[in-house]
Design a protein around this motif. Structure first.
Motif, short mmCIF file in Angstrom:
data_model
loop_
_atom_site.label_atom_id
_atom_site.label_comp_id
_atom_site.label_asym_id
_atom_site.label_seq_id
_atom_site.Cartn_x
_atom_site.Cartn_y
_atom_site.Cartn_z
N PHE A 156 0.70 -1.38 -0.11
CA PHE A 156 -0.36 0.11 -0.04
C PHE A 156 1.06 1.47 0.01
N PHE A 160 1.55 6.16 -2.19
CA PHE A 160 1.67 7.36 -1.77
C PHE A 160 1.75 7.90 -2.83
N PHE A 459 -1.78 17.72 0.27
CA PHE A 459 -3.20 17.32 1.15
C PHE A 459 -3.86 17.76 1.57
N LEU A 460 -2.49 17.75 3.45
CA LEU A 460 -2.01 17.69 4.37
C LEU A 460 -3.18 19.12 4.59
N TYR A 504 -9.79 16.57 12.71
CA TYR A 504 -8.53 15.59 13.01
C TYR A 504 -7.56 17.00 13.22
N PHE A 505 -6.21 17.06 14.22
CA PHE A 505 -5.27 17.95 14.89
C PHE A 505 -5.64 19.00 13.94
N ALA A 506 -5.09 18.71 12.71
CA ALA A 506 -4.83 19.79 11.37
C ALA A 506 -6.20 20.88 11.54
N THR A 540 -8.51 12.72 18.82
CA THR A 540 -8.38 13.53 20.27
C THR A 540 -8.12 15.01 19.87
N SER A 541 -8.03 15.79 19.62
CA SER A 541 -7.71 16.84 19.33
C SER A 541 -9.30 17.78 19.08
N GLU A 544 -11.26 18.17 21.86
CA GLU A 544 -11.25 18.64 22.78
C GLU A 544 -11.68 20.14 22.06
N ASN B 159 -0.21 23.83 13.55
CA ASN B 159 -1.86 22.88 14.18
C ASN B 159 -1.31 21.82 13.77
N PHE B 160 -0.40 21.26 13.05
CA PHE B 160 -0.20 20.33 12.76
C PHE B 160 0.85 19.10 13.74
N SER B 162 -0.17 17.62 17.24
CA SER B 162 -1.44 17.80 17.91
C SER B 162 -1.31 17.53 19.15
N HIS B 163 -2.57 17.88 19.38
CA HIS B 163 -2.50 18.09 21.42
C HIS B 163 -1.94 16.34 22.05
N PRO B 164 -1.85 15.44 21.35
CA PRO B 164 -1.17 14.26 21.73
C PRO B 164 0.15 14.53 21.36
N ASP B 428 -4.26 7.71 18.61
CA ASP B 428 -3.63 8.93 19.22
C ASP B 428 -2.41 8.53 21.00
N SER B 455 2.53 11.16 13.94
CA SER B 455 1.07 11.45 13.53
C SER B 455 0.10 11.73 12.25
N LEU B 456 1.12 12.21 11.69
CA LEU B 456 1.23 12.71 10.00
C LEU B 456 0.73 11.03 10.12
N PHE B 459 -2.44 9.62 10.17
CA PHE B 459 -3.90 10.03 9.60
C PHE B 459 -3.19 9.28 7.82
N LEU B 460 -2.52 9.65 7.56
CA LEU B 460 -2.24 9.51 5.75
C LEU B 460 -2.89 7.66 6.09
N TYR B 461 -2.98 6.96 6.83
CA TYR B 461 -2.33 5.46 6.68
C TYR B 461 -3.92 5.31 6.88
N LYS B 462 -4.99 6.19 8.25
CA LYS B 462 -5.80 6.16 8.53
C LYS B 462 -6.60 5.83 7.07
N THR B 463 -6.47 7.22 5.99
CA THR B 463 -7.31 8.29 5.53
C THR B 463 -7.17 7.05 3.85
N SER B 464 -5.58 6.27 3.99
CA SER B 464 -5.63 5.66 2.68
C SER B 464 -6.23 4.10 2.88
#
Lengths: 599, 599
Positions: A156, A160, A459-460, A504-506, A540-541, A544, B159-160, B162-164, B428, B455-456, B459-464
């Motif tokens: 996978f 990217f 994308f981000l 999400y956080f961003a 989580t961000s 909050e 913003n990139f 994240s809170h965690p 997170d 964290s980036l 996020f990318l993995y989840k959206t993929s």
């Protein structure tokens, strides 16, 4: 007639591969893990006489294409020509055993040869033993990386590489390849891994042009371009059998190799400044052991990763396209194993990095190849060439090989992605353009890296500024639409905001700012509803941030409500304090929210 | 009563800042760009006697806190104590002119001091002139980076984080800071920028512990912990005026400084192995010019960027929290200018990197500060200390300063994010845990970098791998839900797939594979509907995937339809060939699609 579908897991029937012939259900005698890792057990056990005929003809045609191409691509990689032949023997057999594509033609390809030249060129001078040894290490490392990715099922990762980045990179690499061959066409010296260095060197040395070399080049390029389109119609008219016509129509490059070699030999053109291939070793590929040196491995690591991924992407996209035409499928994670095995095989038999090539695979397919056995037969063809043909190639002019490269790669040059993305998406256009320019300006390594990083950053950036719409009800319906795009009803005491992105956080703070800016000074407002049909996740961000929005709206005397929260998102929110602390309610639909709050 | 909202742009009234006092509308005499870049013109022109009283009291209290803290944090940064004082004079004035928070207390803070020590410690030995010069360069670079980010409005980059990641990093840094001070508490030597090195050095040298130093440390830590909670109730009972009680209750650290200095001087403890601060230069801050050396700048670049962003995030989150309590707002991009100016000011006046500190800002706010003038008055207080107090600090034991640091930072240690994310989101949780462990194990620089990248990547993995659901109609409604979660009606010849994610390059192939796997072998199937209410974007790669799906379904005799495509997505699709090539139709709602296709 509608049927009821109760709460059940997905039935097993939804995931069989498209090809019935590689379905594992039929031959239970072979254990499943063996079948996964050795696709040859699948197709091999059903091999038929028809398969043999199809594979045999295809193998002859591909061999005829591959002999000149393998010599030419080795030249492009800065390696001795015989390494191109070696890279076209054992790797093909390894792929035939481990690969899942029925028709992929593995071997040296242009872009990977260029990437090899760039990677190894930083470490040693072309023509030295160190240079060749480094290319072997590169093949070995690339093989290990591909095998590892295959075992860990990391196929996978190739996703990217976006289509715009691939298109920009391919176009840039093709232009670089063509430019790098101009020196051989003119018989001058020039080196460099980017367009500016290469171009500068060409211009500086143009005065040393060898006229005889230029004549050979012009004749070769002219004939090759004509042969691509004009040879087959001509042969058709001779009345020869169709199969023979197909074979002969692919002999253009081989004809050029034979004709120019003969001309140089007879006219002794090598004594008039025409650069020739020279003495090639004759025999089977040597057994080579890659050098184990931490420094060399460290320097080649990034290049090996890029070569692995680019090679995989190129190979899989060809393989998938061709498989789909016959309603077969390839298994990307097993392809990694197949290509990994091919590269390891290349490294231990004096070759350099290989992958599945576009044009040869298409020819293999069109010529009727039916199983990977065609690749194995091609390997035998190349082995015969290495055994018996090499002495005859002494006088082969490099200009002929460069002509073959240039005509082959320029036919693949496709800049349509620039136009397509310009019309469709300016950010994607930016990705194509930057990748193309970075490849041309800074070479393949920086080019592809810049493209991937830029496309991820874009994308981000886009997801960090989500589309947020204030919505109202379409009169007489239960539909809610953007107040700026549709004529809709709203109620002064209720503000409904639809968020068109996962939170999400961003983008969490963006939402906070947007809502607090919007509500300030709106005296009639009593309720804020966040409509979440497009919110696929709340991290989580963002959780909050919603808590903070709830808190601040509360201190302004406003209630916060949620509507149309998706099932999986709601399941998670139930595990937090948010739903207890929320000043308002959670509504299943926006329609219910408006009914309840305006009543 | 519902009102109709026609197709109009958003009214101007929706975006005023929350605070009416900084609204630019009232004083049209000052040009807008000046007001944006010089917030002092806004609050300064309205300055009142009440503001003066509030600011004055707050300035006295913050000065009392800041004198020991600035000395202590300079020690933490490995710098001479006077640099802490210098970093607390001019930077405060610069921030008062350019900053937008009314109550942010700028100056040396613990985490930035630790990051300074880590960055500069790679280049020079603590105590040398090179070390101090590098810290000044770091402040200057950080100032320039912040100013540049402010002018280019790059505040969103923060913003990139994240809170965690912030929580994990802060917790890790606090533990590192506390551990780094243990050596001073015991009077031994130990250095290192990660927990393992530091801990190892402490254990090796523990035998050299100085008992008198330990006694001073124990008394200091004990008193400071008690003073945080116990001093104010005690003072309340004395009947002193409330304002004086507030001031006196913050004197704990200053009392420790005075008492331990006096004890060391009277008992001559410095001759019994107690490490003291020694001679401090007396007078106004020196004018310093940062060294312009490409090598030094290059080595400090990454650290300067991280310090800028971490400092900005810390400062803005404190500033926003406090501003919200008074219904004011801060402007993040102008905060970058304010903090940038403060750091440049620090660099030219012998200081080191500064930012807005959490605890001092809260004290400033609670003490009644009303405008940034409080910061200016604090600067005068520290200047007086630099002029007149420094000779008295000769015998100040380092153990007292370390006690102040430890008690201050441990009160900020918050590990609740680990528990919260464990319950809410395992990815997170992974981000918190990895950031925390990487910070402890490899230091602040690698810690925060690893956290952001992880964290980036998550996020990318989840959206993929988007959530894709097969949906059916909830009986008797127009709603369509997941067949696995609800009892719904489906029709054998229609397959409806809802995609819960924007379609982009990383998940385009996933969708292709999912659909082709799903349709294979389903004999009754005639129509495939892609339901797109959560698809906020379709990029070029995904567009090509949909084209490929359309093409392959067509060759299987199936039609592809789209439903509930969002307005902006549809606008873009209209610019492509997809809608012409589509074998099926585009339906406004899924309900219409089912009605039309099952009819």
């Amino acid at each position: 007639m509608p049927i009821f579908w109760p709460l059940l897991p997905l039935p097993d029937t939804i995931c069989p591969p498209l090809s019935t012939s590689i379905s594992p259900v039929k031959r239970l005698s072979i254990p499943a893990p063996l079948r996964r890792y050795l696709p040859i057990l699948d197709w091999g056990s059903q091999y038929s006489r028809d398969d043999l005929t199809g594979d045999g003809v295809a193998a002859v045609i591909v061999t005829i294409m591959l002999i000149p191409q393998s010599l030419a691509y080795a030249l492009l990689a800065g390696l001795p020509p015989e390494m191109g032949l070696y890279a076209s023997i054992l790797p093909l057999i390894a792929y035939a055993v481990f690969g899942t594509s029925r028709v992929l033609a593995v071997g040296p390809v242009a872009i990977i040869s260029l990437m090899t030249a760039t990677a190894v060129g930083q470490m040693a001078l072309s023509g030295t033993t160190e240079y060749a040894a480094a290319a072997i290490v590169l093949a070995f490392m690339s093989g290990l990386i591909l095998l590892l990715m295959g075992v860990l099922r990391l196929g996978f990762l190739a996703n990217f590489l976006s289509h715009p980045v691939i298109a920009g990179f391919m176009a840039g690499a093709i232009i670089l390849i063509a430019t790098s061959q101009i020196k051989h066409l003119f018989g001058i010296k020039a080196s460099g891994s980017d367009l500016i260095t290469l171009g500068g060197a060409l211009i500086r040395n143009i005065a040393q042009t060898n006229p005889i070399t230029v004549a050979i080049s012009a004749a070769s390029v002219g004939f090759l371009i004509w042969a691509r389109k004009g040879l087959k119609p001509l042969l058709d008219r001779t009345g020869l059998p169709a199969r023979l016509v197909t074979i002969l129509s692919k002999t253009g490059p081989l004809v050029i190799v034979a004709a120019t070699t003969f001309a140089v030999w007879v006219l002794q053109l090598d004594q008039h400044g025409v650069s020739i291939v020279g003495k090639l070793p004759r025999g089977i590929p040597p057994l080579t052991v890659p050098v184990f040196d931490a420094e060399i491995w460290g320097q080649l690591a990034v290049s090996a990763i890029l070569i692995s991924i680019i090679g995989f992407v190129e190979s899989v996209s060809v393989g998938q396209t061709l498989a789909a035409r016959r309603r077969q499928r390839i298994i990307p994670d097993q392809e990694l194993i197949g290509l990994g095995a091919a590269n390891v095989a290349s490294a231990i038999s004096g070759g350099y990095p290989v992958t599945g090539g576009f044009s040869r695979s298409v020819v293999n397919f069109d010529s009727g190849a039916r199983t990977p056995a065609a690749g194995g037969m091609t390997a035998i063809g190349i082995l015969l060439a290495a055994l018996f043909l090499t002495p005859a190639l002494y006088y082969l002019p490099k200009a002929a090989l460069s002509s073959i490269i240039i005509v082959a790669v320029l036919s693949l040059l496709d800049l349509s992605m620039l136009r397509k993305t310009w019309a469709y998406s300016k950010t994607d256009f930016l990705a194509v353009a930057v990748t193309l320019l970075a490849t041309l300006g800074f070479g393949v390594k920086i080019g592809v890296t810049a493209g991937v990083l830029l496309s991820l950053a874009l994308f981000l950036y886009k997801t960090s500024r989500p589309h947020v719409a204030e919505v109202g009800r379409v009169p007489g319906t239960e539909h809610f639409r953007n107040i700026l795009r549709h004529t809709v009803e709203t109620t002064p005491q209720i503000l409904t905001i639809r968020i068109d992105e996962s939170l999400y956080f961003a983008n969490a703070r963006f939402l906070e700012d947007y809502i607090l800016d919007r509500v300030t000074g709106d005296k009639d407002l009593r309720h804020v509803v966040l409509m979440c049909p497009a919110v696929n996740e709340i991290d989580t961000s963002a959780l909050e941030s919603i808590e903070a929005i709830n808190h601040r709206l509360h201190s302004l005397g406003l209630k916060l409500h949620l509507s149309e929260v998706k099932g999986p998102v709601m399941d998670r929110l139930k595990r937090t304090d948010l739903l207890e602390e929320l000043t308002g309610q959670v509504f299943l639909s926006q329609h219910q929210a408006i009914d309840a709050l305006s009543g």
